[in-house]
Scaffold this motif. Structure first.
Motif, PDB file in Angstrom:
ATOM      1  N   LEU A  12      -3.737 107.371 -11.638  1.00  0.00           N
ATOM      2  CA  LEU A  12      -2.473 107.493 -12.355  1.00  0.00           C
ATOM      3  C   LEU A  12      -1.311 107.040 -11.484  1.00  0.00           C
ATOM      4  O   LEU A  12      -1.327 107.227 -10.266  1.00  0.00           O
ATOM      5  N   ASP A  13      -0.289 106.486 -12.141  1.00  0.00           N
ATOM      6  CA  ASP A  13       0.923 106.141 -11.399  1.00  0.00           C
ATOM      7  C   ASP A  13       1.756 107.404 -11.196  1.00  0.00           C
ATOM      8  O   ASP A  13       1.386 108.490 -11.647  1.00  0.00           O
ATOM      9  N   ALA A  14       2.891 107.277 -10.546  1.00  0.00           N
ATOM     10  CA  ALA A  14       3.719 108.440 -10.207  1.00  0.00           C
ATOM     11  C   ALA A  14       4.231 109.184 -11.433  1.00  0.00           C
ATOM     12  O   ALA A  14       4.525 110.378 -11.366  1.00  0.00           O
ATOM     13  N   SER A  15       4.322 108.504 -12.582  1.00  0.00           N
ATOM     14  CA  SER A  15       4.779 109.176 -13.799  1.00  0.00           C
ATOM     15  C   SER A  15       3.630 109.809 -14.575  1.00  0.00           C
ATOM     16  O   SER A  15       3.861 110.429 -15.603  1.00  0.00           O
ATOM     17  N   GLY A  16       2.386 109.649 -14.101  1.00  0.00           N
ATOM     18  CA  GLY A  16       1.236 110.261 -14.751  1.00  0.00           C
ATOM     19  C   GLY A  16       0.523 109.369 -15.752  1.00  0.00           C
ATOM     20  O   GLY A  16      -0.374 109.826 -16.457  1.00  0.00           O
ATOM     21  N   ARG A  17       0.889 108.102 -15.819  1.00  0.00           N
ATOM     22  CA  ARG A  17       0.228 107.169 -16.735  1.00  0.00           C
ATOM     23  C   ARG A  17      -0.944 106.487 -16.037  1.00  0.00           C
ATOM     24  O   ARG A  17      -0.869 106.180 -14.846  1.00  0.00           O
ATOM     25  N   PRO A  18      -2.026 106.210 -16.795  1.00  0.00           N
ATOM     26  CA  PRO A  18      -3.168 105.499 -16.208  1.00  0.00           C
ATOM     27  C   PRO A  18      -2.744 104.144 -15.656  1.00  0.00           C
ATOM     28  O   PRO A  18      -1.890 103.458 -16.222  1.00  0.00           O
ATOM     29  N   ARG A  19      -3.352 103.810 -14.542  1.00  0.00           N
ATOM     30  CA  ARG A  19      -3.054 102.540 -13.870  1.00  0.00           C
ATOM     31  C   ARG A  19      -4.350 102.032 -13.234  1.00  0.00           C
ATOM     32  O   ARG A  19      -5.198 102.815 -12.833  1.00  0.00           O
ATOM     33  N   ARG A  20      -4.482 100.733 -13.122  1.00  0.00           N
ATOM     34  CA  ARG A  20      -5.668 100.154 -12.477  1.00  0.00           C
ATOM     35  C   ARG A  20      -5.775 100.656 -11.039  1.00  0.00           C
ATOM     36  O   ARG A  20      -4.771 100.749 -10.333  1.00  0.00           O
ATOM     37  N   GLN A  21      -6.996 100.937 -10.639  1.00  0.00           N
ATOM     38  CA  GLN A  21      -7.246 101.316  -9.256  1.00  0.00           C
ATOM     39  C   GLN A  21      -6.982 100.112  -8.350  1.00  0.00           C
ATOM     40  O   GLN A  21      -7.113  98.972  -8.785  1.00  0.00           O
ATOM     41  N   PRO A  22      -6.651 100.353  -7.092  1.00  0.00           N
ATOM     42  CA  PRO A  22      -6.472  99.224  -6.174  1.00  0.00           C
ATOM     43  C   PRO A  22      -7.731  98.346  -6.138  1.00  0.00           C
ATOM     44  O   PRO A  22      -8.861  98.857  -6.091  1.00  0.00           O
ATOM     45  N   ALA A  23      -7.537  97.042  -6.155  1.00  0.00           N
ATOM     46  CA  ALA A  23      -8.658  96.092  -6.152  1.00  0.00           C
ATOM     47  C   ALA A  23      -9.554  96.291  -4.935  1.00  0.00           C
ATOM     48  O   ALA A  23     -10.783  96.186  -5.030  1.00  0.00           O
ATOM     49  N   SER A  24      -8.948  96.619  -3.796  1.00  0.00           N
ATOM     50  CA  SER A  24      -9.755  96.829  -2.585  1.00  0.00           C
ATOM     51  C   SER A  24     -10.692  98.029  -2.746  1.00  0.00           C
ATOM     52  O   SER A  24     -11.813  98.018  -2.226  1.00  0.00           O
ATOM     53  N   TRP A  25     -10.265  99.055  -3.465  1.00  0.00           N
ATOM     54  CA  TRP A  25     -11.129 100.207  -3.726  1.00  0.00           C
ATOM     55  C   TRP A  25     -12.294  99.798  -4.611  1.00  0.00           C
ATOM     56  O   TRP A  25     -13.439 100.177  -4.360  1.00  0.00           O
ATOM     57  N   MET A  26     -11.997  99.060  -5.659  1.00  0.00           N
ATOM     58  CA  MET A  26     -13.056  98.630  -6.573  1.00  0.00           C
ATOM     59  C   MET A  26     -14.124  97.843  -5.810  1.00  0.00           C
ATOM     60  O   MET A  26     -15.317  98.042  -6.019  1.00  0.00           O
ATOM     61  N   GLU A  27     -13.697  96.972  -4.919  1.00  0.00           N
ATOM     62  CA  GLU A  27     -14.643  96.184  -4.117  1.00  0.00           C
ATOM     63  C   GLU A  27     -15.502  97.076  -3.233  1.00  0.00           C
ATOM     64  O   GLU A  27     -16.694  96.846  -3.085  1.00  0.00           O
ATOM     65  N   ARG A  28     -14.889  98.098  -2.646  1.00  0.00           N
ATOM     66  CA  ARG A  28     -15.638  99.008  -1.768  1.00  0.00           C
ATOM     67  C   ARG A  28     -16.570  99.923  -2.555  1.00  0.00           C
ATOM     68  O   ARG A  28     -17.611 100.332  -2.048  1.00  0.00           O
ATOM     69  N   PHE A  29     -16.170 100.276  -3.778  1.00  0.00           N
ATOM     70  CA  PHE A  29     -16.966 101.210  -4.576  1.00  0.00           C
ATOM     71  C   PHE A  29     -18.186 100.548  -5.227  1.00  0.00           C
ATOM     72  O   PHE A  29     -19.202 101.202  -5.426  1.00  0.00           O
ATOM     73  N   ARG A  30     -18.089  99.279  -5.591  1.00  0.00           N
ATOM     74  CA  ARG A  30     -19.189  98.618  -6.318  1.00  0.00           C
ATOM     75  C   ARG A  30     -20.543  98.760  -5.614  1.00  0.00           C
ATOM     76  O   ARG A  30     -21.529  99.077  -6.264  1.00  0.00           O
ATOM     77  N   PRO A  31     -20.631  98.536  -4.305  1.00  0.00           N
ATOM     78  CA  PRO A  31     -21.944  98.685  -3.656  1.00  0.00           C
ATOM     79  C   PRO A  31     -22.471 100.130  -3.662  1.00  0.00           C
ATOM     80  O   PRO A  31     -23.660 100.349  -3.473  1.00  0.00           O
ATOM     81  N   LEU A  32     -21.588 101.104  -3.875  1.00  0.00           N
ATOM     82  CA  LEU A  32     -22.000 102.508  -3.879  1.00  0.00           C
ATOM     83  C   LEU A  32     -22.408 102.996  -5.260  1.00  0.00           C
ATOM     84  O   LEU A  32     -22.904 104.114  -5.406  1.00  0.00           O
ATOM     85  N   LEU A  33     -22.200 102.185  -6.262  1.00  0.00           N
ATOM     86  CA  LEU A  33     -22.447 102.574  -7.651  1.00  0.00           C
ATOM     87  C   LEU A  33     -23.942 102.762  -7.911  1.00  0.00           C
ATOM     88  O   LEU A  33     -24.754 101.894  -7.587  1.00  0.00           O
ATOM     89  N   LYS A  34     -24.276 103.899  -8.480  1.00  0.00           N
ATOM     90  CA  LYS A  34     -25.662 104.188  -8.834  1.00  0.00           C
ATOM     91  C   LYS A  34     -26.078 103.246  -9.956  1.00  0.00           C
ATOM     92  O   LYS A  34     -25.384 103.108 -10.946  1.00  0.00           O
ATOM     93  N   THR A  35     -27.235 102.614  -9.772  1.00  0.00           N
ATOM     94  CA  THR A  35     -27.779 101.766 -10.833  1.00  0.00           C
ATOM     95  C   THR A  35     -28.843 102.529 -11.596  1.00  0.00           C
ATOM     96  O   THR A  35     -29.293 103.591 -11.161  1.00  0.00           O
ATOM     97  N   GLY A  36     -29.257 101.993 -12.731  1.00  0.00           N
ATOM     98  CA  GLY A  36     -30.193 102.688 -13.611  1.00  0.00           C
ATOM     99  C   GLY A  36     -31.522 103.056 -12.991  1.00  0.00           C
ATOM    100  O   GLY A  36     -32.135 104.039 -13.359  1.00  0.00           O
ATOM    101  N   ASP A  37     -31.993 102.290 -11.991  1.00  0.00           N
ATOM    102  CA  ASP A  37     -33.308 102.559 -11.418  1.00  0.00           C
ATOM    103  C   ASP A  37     -33.266 103.494 -10.208  1.00  0.00           C
ATOM    104  O   ASP A  37     -34.276 103.730  -9.567  1.00  0.00           O
ATOM    105  N   GLU A  38     -32.100 104.038  -9.902  1.00  0.00           N
ATOM    106  CA  GLU A  38     -32.004 104.932  -8.722  1.00  0.00           C
ATOM    107  C   GLU A  38     -32.007 106.380  -9.136  1.00  0.00           C
ATOM    108  O   GLU A  38     -31.482 106.799 -10.103  1.00  0.00           O
TER     109      GLU A  38
END
Length: 155
Positions: free
Chosen positions: A129-155
């Motif tokens: 959320l942004d400072a006013s409490g509205r949804p906002r896109r996560q930082p692109a650098s976070w998305m890049e770091r999180f993708r390899p940690l994402l659980k896939t269907g076979d795990e």
């Protein structure tokens, strides 16, 4: 804030084992009720510590992003299932695993364990959320770091 005394170890952020983050905790007297059993609301605190440590180790500097005016996570959904009680002086581990990643939110499955025994299970949705409490896109650098940690269907 970091201390200047090199003889004092910083608090542990736990560690990743594959895609699962594990944070060890100890049950202290302040965590329990009169019977020596962990008070139910304290599991939410344990889960928060586990998520925060996981995000920090994954490279999501929450304080820096907030200070830069980009926003912060807020918990928008939390489901808990209590299975067994933890007791005074137990050593626990909070396991956290990213199971869904969306532009403005992520879903994290968590468990509080005592050895191999599951005490609490949780599913948490954190929206960015942004400072006013509205949804906002996560930082692109976070998305890049999180993708390899994402659980896939076979795990």
């Amino acid at each position: 804030m970091t201390g200047s005394d090199p003889t004092i170890e910083p608090p542990s952020l736990g560690a990743f084992s594959g895609k699962v983050h594990r944070l060890p905790l100890r049950v202290w007297f302040e965590d329990t009720d009169i019977t020596g059993i962990v008070y139910h609301a304290n599991y939410v605190r344990y889960l928060e510590r586990g998520r925060s440590a996981m995000l920090a180790l994954a490279g999501a500097g929450q304080r820096a992003v907030w200070d830069a005016g980009e926003g912060a996570y807020a918990i928008t959904e939390l489901t808990l299932r209590y299975r067994r009680p933890a007791r005074l002086e137990d050593v626990l581990v909070v396991e956290s695993r990213l199971t869904a990643l969306r532009p403005v939110s992520c879903v994290i499955q968590q468990r509080v364990m005592r050895d191999v025994e599951v005490l609490v299970e949780a599913e948490v949705t954190a929206a960015f959320l942004d400072a006013s409490g509205r949804p906002r896109r996560q930082p692109a650098s976070w998305m890049e770091r999180f993708r390899p940690l994402l659980k896939t269907g076979d795990e």
